[in-house]
Scaffold this active site. Sequence first.
Site, short mmCIF file in Angstrom:
data_model
loop_
_atom_site.label_atom_id
_atom_site.label_comp_id
_atom_site.label_asym_id
_atom_site.label_seq_id
_atom_site.Cartn_x
_atom_site.Cartn_y
_atom_site.Cartn_z
N SER A 17 37.95 51.23 54.26
CA SER A 17 37.21 52.40 53.77
C SER A 17 37.70 52.79 52.38
O SER A 17 37.82 53.97 52.06
CB SER A 17 37.40 53.57 54.73
OG SER A 17 38.78 53.84 54.82
N TRP B 169 35.19 49.97 47.67
CA TRP B 169 34.04 49.10 47.99
C TRP B 169 33.61 49.30 49.45
O TRP B 169 32.43 49.27 49.77
CB TRP B 169 34.41 47.66 47.70
CG TRP B 169 33.35 46.60 47.83
CD1 TRP B 169 33.56 45.32 48.26
CD2 TRP B 169 31.95 46.66 47.49
NE1 TRP B 169 32.39 44.60 48.22
CE2 TRP B 169 31.38 45.39 47.76
CE3 TRP B 169 31.11 47.67 47.01
CZ2 TRP B 169 30.02 45.12 47.56
CZ3 TRP B 169 29.75 47.40 46.80
CH2 TRP B 169 29.23 46.14 47.08
N LYS C 12 37.69 35.07 39.66
CA LYS C 12 37.25 35.88 38.52
C LYS C 12 38.22 37.04 38.26
O LYS C 12 38.31 37.54 37.14
CB LYS C 12 35.81 36.36 38.68
CG LYS C 12 35.52 37.22 39.91
CD LYS C 12 35.79 38.69 39.69
CE LYS C 12 35.69 39.50 40.97
NZ LYS C 12 36.16 40.88 40.82
N ARG D 36 38.49 46.98 37.55
CA ARG D 36 39.83 47.56 37.57
C ARG D 36 40.87 46.61 37.00
O ARG D 36 41.81 47.02 36.33
CB ARG D 36 40.21 47.93 39.02
CG ARG D 36 39.27 48.93 39.63
CD ARG D 36 39.48 49.08 41.12
NE ARG D 36 39.18 47.86 41.86
CZ ARG D 36 39.12 47.78 43.18
NH1 ARG D 36 39.35 48.86 43.91
NH2 ARG D 36 38.84 46.65 43.77
N ASN D 37 40.69 45.30 37.29
CA ASN D 37 41.65 44.31 36.77
C ASN D 37 41.63 44.31 35.25
O ASN D 37 42.68 44.28 34.61
CB ASN D 37 41.28 42.92 37.29
CG ASN D 37 41.62 42.77 38.76
OD1 ASN D 37 42.79 42.72 39.13
ND2 ASN D 37 40.61 42.73 39.61
N LYS E 244 37.90 39.88 48.05
CA LYS E 244 38.02 38.93 46.95
C LYS E 244 39.48 38.55 46.78
O LYS E 244 40.27 39.29 46.19
CB LYS E 244 37.42 39.51 45.67
CG LYS E 244 35.88 39.64 45.78
CD LYS E 244 35.22 40.24 44.57
CE LYS E 244 33.70 40.23 44.75
NZ LYS E 244 33.00 40.98 43.69
N1 LIG Z 1 36.10 48.22 44.37
C1 LIG Z 1 35.20 47.33 43.96
O1 LIG Z 1 34.45 47.55 42.99
C2 LIG Z 1 35.06 46.03 44.69
C3 LIG Z 1 33.85 45.32 44.57
C4 LIG Z 1 33.72 44.11 45.23
C5 LIG Z 1 34.75 43.62 46.00
N2 LIG Z 1 35.91 44.34 46.13
C6 LIG Z 1 36.94 43.78 47.00
O2 LIG Z 1 36.93 44.53 48.22
C7 LIG Z 1 38.23 44.50 48.81
C8 LIG Z 1 38.62 45.92 49.18
O3 LIG Z 1 38.66 46.67 48.00
P1 LIG Z 1 38.35 48.23 47.92
O4 LIG Z 1 37.98 48.47 46.50
O5 LIG Z 1 37.40 48.66 48.97
O6 LIG Z 1 39.77 48.86 48.28
P2 LIG Z 1 40.61 49.91 47.40
O7 LIG Z 1 41.43 49.16 46.43
O8 LIG Z 1 39.72 50.96 46.88
O9 LIG Z 1 41.45 50.71 48.45
C9 LIG Z 1 42.61 50.38 49.03
C10 LIG Z 1 42.37 50.55 50.52
O10 LIG Z 1 43.52 50.06 51.20
C11 LIG Z 1 43.84 51.00 52.24
N3 LIG Z 1 45.23 50.84 52.60
C12 LIG Z 1 46.32 51.28 51.94
N4 LIG Z 1 47.44 50.94 52.62
C13 LIG Z 1 47.02 50.26 53.72
C14 LIG Z 1 47.68 49.64 54.80
N5 LIG Z 1 49.01 49.62 54.89
N6 LIG Z 1 46.94 49.02 55.75
C15 LIG Z 1 45.61 48.99 55.67
N7 LIG Z 1 44.91 49.56 54.66
C16 LIG Z 1 45.62 50.19 53.71
C17 LIG Z 1 43.48 52.33 51.65
O11 LIG Z 1 43.33 53.30 52.67
C18 LIG Z 1 42.16 51.99 50.96
O12 LIG Z 1 41.11 52.05 51.90
C19 LIG Z 1 39.15 43.83 47.78
O13 LIG Z 1 39.32 42.48 48.15
C20 LIG Z 1 38.36 43.90 46.49
O14 LIG Z 1 38.65 42.84 45.59
C21 LIG Z 1 36.08 45.53 45.51
O1 LIG Z 2 37.35 46.31 39.90
P1 LIG Z 2 37.73 44.88 40.16
O2 LIG Z 2 38.33 44.22 38.97
O3 LIG Z 2 38.55 44.73 41.42
O4 LIG Z 2 36.35 44.11 40.41
C1 LIG Z 2 35.41 44.73 41.23
C2 LIG Z 2 34.36 43.78 41.74
O5 LIG Z 2 34.90 42.62 42.30
C3 LIG Z 2 33.26 43.49 40.77
O6 LIG Z 2 32.24 42.75 41.40
#
Ligand SMILES: NC(=O)c1ccc[n+]([C@@H]2O[C@H](COP(=O)([O-])OP(=O)(O)OC[C@H]3O[C@@H](n4cnc5c(N)ncnc54)[C@H](O)[C@@H]3O)[C@@H](O)[C@H]2O)c1
Ligand SMILES: O=P(O)(O)OC[C@H](O)CO
Length: 381
Positions: free
Chosen positions: A16, A19, A224, A288-289, A133
């Site tokens: 949660s 993403w 990426k 973010r990266n 990812k």
């Molecule tokens: N944010 C984006 O724009 C985006 C887009 C596409 C893909 N992704 C991928 O989605 C995946 C999840 O990213 P996100 O952006 O939703 O997460 P995030 O980086 O926003 O959040 C971190 C999450 O980890 C949780 N967390 C912290 N400590 C924890 C623990 N000990 N055990 C379990 N959970 C814990 C937090 O509660 C939070 O929900 C990643 O692989 C990311 O690369 C992200």
């Molecule tokens: O914010 P980043 O760098 O983790 O990238 C977010 C997504 O993967 C973009 O599709």
Amino acid sequence: MTTEQQEEEKICIIGSGNWGCAIATVLGRNAAILPFCSEAVNMWVYDEPVTLPSDKKSTAKLSYVINTLHENVKYLPGVKLPSNVRAIPDLKEACKNATLLVFVTPHQFLPNLLPTIRANVHPTRCRGVSLIKGLDFDEMTKAPVLISKSIETAMGGGFKCGVLMGANIADEVARRQMCESTLACDFEDDGCNERTRQLFDEPPNFRVTRINDVAGAEACGALKNIVALGAGFVDGLGFGGNTKAALLRVGLLEMAQFCAIFFQRVERGTFIESCGIADLITTCYGGRNKRCAEEFAKLKLIEHKANCDELWMDIEHKLLNGQKLQGTLAVKEVYALLENRELLDSFPLFRSIFEIAFTGRPVSTITEGIHVIGKRFVSNL
Ligand SMILES: NC(=O)c1ccc[n+]([C@@H]2O[C@H](COP(=O)([O-])OP(=O)(O)OC[C@H]3O[C@@H](n4cnc5c(N)ncnc54)[C@H](O)[C@@H]3O)[C@@H](O)[C@H]2O)c1
Ligand SMILES: O=P(O)(O)OC[C@H](O)CO
């Protein structure tokens, strides 16, 4: 269609964060209108105390806040979640009898969760889609392993897992800005593949195309993030679009080369889907990266002497408010693999990005990593 197949889909989102909550907005709205899906969408929440927007001195459990305000005030502030999305901190309860698991935690947290998930989902009809990812690595051979494959292994019993990857910066998806996404899956029949696509697809804003190439889509999504660190270095140095375009071009070639060496049957067409070039572009401009690497470069340019690991942690803490950087972990793991296989010379960009990020090599040398790879280059691009 058999009676069993006509049973309703039950969706459980595992995660949660930024993403996880953005995709919950799409899944929640779709679940409310698709006839083959139960309206309630469960979202497993790693519960933590969060500050309340109405009273900055008070905290409450994140699950309670999501279920009362319908907003994840920490990871996706300012966006309302559909009221049929229920935040559930108990993993067993969240995934009870689920038929579709949507995996969306930072990948370092996943292994601990899988045994409980396996024991509680629907016994015969459950499948997964991973939005994570990143890559896993085999402990013995050190070879890269797709996270979707690690999930299949841990779930056992013929469990199948596809992926949803694409140019999908969560905040933009949550604000319903038009984008595309790629569902890569090969479930038991075309009906199941299409039902899965329909659960994610929300035209005209969130447009999902399905392909079969899970390995290609997933590897692109992980790699990426490494290139995005390079993009941040280029931005931090104050270079313009030409340099970044060169970095993206070579980055894409190294991604394709990595796929050709380590994964079988990655398809050329995958690189021009949303999960390929489009995700690379958006991450290198607004992810973010990229943002954290830009800050790293700026701090390094003013002679910041801190240990690199500590500096990355400080930057993550300062810029991301609990969200997790994935590229730094990925570049360390990929560098170790390439070093172990004596392939570093064939990946000058990945190598430069690692050395700048972790060994004190000057950020200004990023452009040395941007050149055509020598004769060992293999790729299906
Ligand atoms: N944010 C984006 O724009 C985006 C887009 C596409 C893909 N992704 C991928 O989605 C995946 C999840 O990213 P996100 O952006 O939703 O997460 P995030 O980086 O926003 O959040 C971190 C999450 O980890 C949780 N967390 C912290 N400590 C924890 C623990 N000990 N055990 C379990 N959970 C814990 C937090 O509660 C939070 O929900 C990643 O692989 C990311 O690369 C992200
Ligand atoms: O914010 P980043 O760098 O983790 O990238 C977010 C997504 O993967 C973009 O599709």
